[in-house]
Design an enzyme around this catalytic site. Structure first.
Site, PDB file in Angstrom:
ATOM      1  N   ASP A   1      13.831  51.014  76.828  1.00  0.00           N
ATOM      2  CA  ASP A   1      12.578  50.095  76.768  1.00  0.00           C
ATOM      3  C   ASP A   1      12.729  48.549  76.336  1.00  0.00           C
ATOM      4  O   ASP A   1      12.603  48.216  75.296  1.00  0.00           O
ATOM      5  CB  ASP A   1      11.362  50.621  75.527  1.00  0.00           C
ATOM      6  CG  ASP A   1      10.204  50.048  75.744  1.00  0.00           C
ATOM      7  OD1 ASP A   1       9.821  49.366  76.549  1.00  0.00           O
ATOM      8  OD2 ASP A   1       9.287  50.527  74.952  1.00  0.00           O
TER       9      ASP A   1
ATOM     10  N   ARG B   1       6.843  54.539  79.112  1.00  0.00           N
ATOM     11  CA  ARG B   1       6.701  54.547  77.710  1.00  0.00           C
ATOM     12  C   ARG B   1       6.604  55.781  77.120  1.00  0.00           C
ATOM     13  O   ARG B   1       5.623  56.016  76.550  1.00  0.00           O
ATOM     14  CB  ARG B   1       5.897  53.498  77.104  1.00  0.00           C
ATOM     15  CG  ARG B   1       6.088  51.980  77.717  1.00  0.00           C
ATOM     16  CD  ARG B   1       5.362  50.919  77.187  1.00  0.00           C
ATOM     17  NE  ARG B   1       6.114  50.343  76.248  1.00  0.00           N
ATOM     18  CZ  ARG B   1       5.564  49.076  75.897  1.00  0.00           C
ATOM     19  NH1 ARG B   1       4.200  48.749  75.985  1.00  0.00           N
ATOM     20  NH2 ARG B   1       6.270  48.152  74.695  1.00  0.00           N
TER      21      ARG B   1
ATOM     22  N   GLN C   1      12.884  55.616  75.078  1.00  0.00           N
ATOM     23  CA  GLN C   1      12.937  54.466  73.877  1.00  0.00           C
ATOM     24  C   GLN C   1      14.105  53.515  74.009  1.00  0.00           C
ATOM     25  O   GLN C   1      13.954  52.437  73.933  1.00  0.00           O
ATOM     26  CB  GLN C   1      12.646  55.281  72.638  1.00  0.00           C
ATOM     27  CG  GLN C   1      11.471  55.776  72.395  1.00  0.00           C
ATOM     28  CD  GLN C   1      11.240  56.314  71.347  1.00  0.00           C
ATOM     29  OE1 GLN C   1      12.216  56.430  70.367  1.00  0.00           O
ATOM     30  NE2 GLN C   1       9.940  56.587  70.565  1.00  0.00           N
TER      31      GLN C   1
ATOM     32  N   TYR D   1      -1.213  51.146  76.432  1.00  0.00           N
ATOM     33  CA  TYR D   1      -1.807  49.668  76.268  1.00  0.00           C
ATOM     34  C   TYR D   1      -3.358  49.933  76.029  1.00  0.00           C
ATOM     35  O   TYR D   1      -3.883  51.121  76.131  1.00  0.00           O
ATOM     36  CB  TYR D   1      -1.573  49.250  77.882  1.00  0.00           C
ATOM     37  CG  TYR D   1      -0.363  48.800  78.202  1.00  0.00           C
ATOM     38  CD1 TYR D   1       0.330  47.634  77.885  1.00  0.00           C
ATOM     39  CD2 TYR D   1       0.692  49.717  78.732  1.00  0.00           C
ATOM     40  CE1 TYR D   1       1.589  47.221  78.146  1.00  0.00           C
ATOM     41  CE2 TYR D   1       1.863  49.377  79.346  1.00  0.00           C
ATOM     42  CZ  TYR D   1       2.559  48.118  78.961  1.00  0.00           C
ATOM     43  OH  TYR D   1       3.563  48.013  79.221  1.00  0.00           O
TER      44      TYR D   1
ATOM     45  N   SER E   1       9.914  46.642  74.798  1.00  0.00           N
ATOM     46  CA  SER E   1       9.942  46.573  73.424  1.00  0.00           C
ATOM     47  C   SER E   1      10.677  45.597  72.562  1.00  0.00           C
ATOM     48  O   SER E   1      10.625  45.087  71.555  1.00  0.00           O
ATOM     49  CB  SER E   1       9.601  48.218  72.943  1.00  0.00           C
ATOM     50  OG  SER E   1       8.855  48.616  73.226  1.00  0.00           O
TER      51      SER E   1
END
Length: 376
Positions: free
Chosen positions: A129, A121, A126, A225, A132
């Site tokens: 991902d 991440r 991005q 996280y 997400s």
């Protein structure tokens, strides 16, 4: 190079790994795409739409699994994995920490596999991902479920018959899914509050017009996280949350720790203290649930509070979920494939190395290797 897209076979899975829009872009790069008949039917994508985009349609699953690169969403059945050719590549959600049978089957097939959930991440990744993109869908649907199951209004209503106050919605765990849940509940008119053990996300919560529930506990971890809490911290957090939860009409939980059981944030005492008719939407059911009374995959009523624990919410919006996932895959393939259409895997690249679970039959992801060894 041939890219295969099989029909998903996991129970409740309605998504498809590629959509016609992305197929046409892959064809423009000189890549051939083979799609199993009916692969996109549950996502409202017809075989004709894939064919018009340039895909080769086939009823033969073996032909799809025999391609150079195979794309899936859910971890495939080990029997299907045996159809992979030696040296072929599998890309998809592979659950490397919790599905050792998948990892072992990939190693036995001498394949190379990349797990979409293991993509680092970082800002450069991005567009790849998928966690997400799918979490956005889950958060949106969770807010709608809360509104639908509560049986009361979300927004404040001022009528000739009097004023109805807005519902109070609390979101526990404000990653991508939690933020989307907050934004959606806010748009529906609820009074929203967010909580996370990572205090740095308070600004994001407040930027959505929500309040921040500060319990005085911090637990930021690596990779975006939360770290696992100590026993003392967990006890402090649960008592504070128990007291706070009782004042909310809807509680949406999204807290997960990769590869571990979901933290229990909503106690039975908290549920008992909630107003009758309140709703808990637990998005962590696949890892056991954030609520002590959750029954994964079920909707139950305890102490006059409805506890909803849907599994695989993104699959309930298969059309858009598939579209987002396919775009994530396209971004990853752009990294994997050179201008000549040939594979160019640079295992020194942070993204390639981080996403790789199995390489030429060897399990290279430490977590996946430990899980596979423990399962033997």
């Amino acid at each position: 190079m041939r890219i295969g897209v099989p029909k998903e076979t996991a129970a409740g899975e309605h998504r498809v790994a590629l959509v016609p829009e992305v197929v046409s872009k892959l064809k423009a790069k000189g890549l051939d795409v083979v799609v199993q008949n009916g692969a996109g039917a549950d996502a409202l994508l017809t075989d004709a739409a894939f064919a018009d985009a340039g895909a080769t349609m086939t009823a033969d699953a073996a032909e799809v699994w025999g391609c150079d690169v195979v794309l899936t969403i859910a971890p495939p059945d080990p029997q299907a994995i045996r159809g992979l050719g030696s040296g072929s590549i599998l890309i998809g959600f592979l659950a490397p920490l919790t599905s050792p049978q998948t990892t072992r089957a990939l190693a036995d097939a001498k394949a190379t596999a990349f797990a979409m959930e293991s993509i680092p991440r970082i800002s450069r990744a991005q567009a790849m991902d998928a966690l997400s993109s799918q979490s956005n869908v889950a958060g949106y649907r969770a807010a709608l479920l809360g509104a639908d199951e509560m049986g009361r209004f979300y927004p404040m209503l001022m009528t000739a018959a009097g004023t109805i106050p807005p519902a109070k919605v609390l979101v526990l765990g404000v990653g991508v899914a939690g933020l989307q849940a907050l934004a959606t509940a806010k748009r529906l008119g609820a009074r929203t509050t967010g909580y996370d053990v990572r205090p740095e996300v308070a600004e994001q919560v407040e930027s959505l017009g929500a309040q921040w529930l500060d319990l005085g506990l911090e637990a930021s971890g690596e990779g975006g996280y939360a770290r696992e809490l100590t026993e003392q911290e967990r006890a402090q957090q649960q008592q504070a949350l128990t007291d706070a939860i009782k004042g909310f009409d809807v509680v949406i939980t999204t807290a997960l720790v990769p590869g571990r059981p979901a933290p229990r944030l909503v106690t039975a005492e908290a549920v008992e203290g909630m107003k009758p008719g309140s709703v808990i939407v637990d998005l962590a059911g696949e890892a056991g649930g954030n609520c002590e009374l959750t029954e994964p995959g079920q909707t139950v009523v305890r102490h006059d509070v409805k506890i909803v624990s849907p599994l695989n919410l993104p699959a309930t919006m298969a059309e858009h979920s598939s579209q987002l996932f396919a775009r994530n895959v396209l971004a990853l393939l752009d990294l994997f494939v050179g201008e000549d259409g040939a594979l160019q895997l640079d295992f020194e690249d942070e993204i390639v190395k981080g996403a790789c679970v199995v390489r030429d039959g060897e399990i290279v992801n430490p977590g996946a290797k430990a899980a596979a060894e423990a399962a033997q």
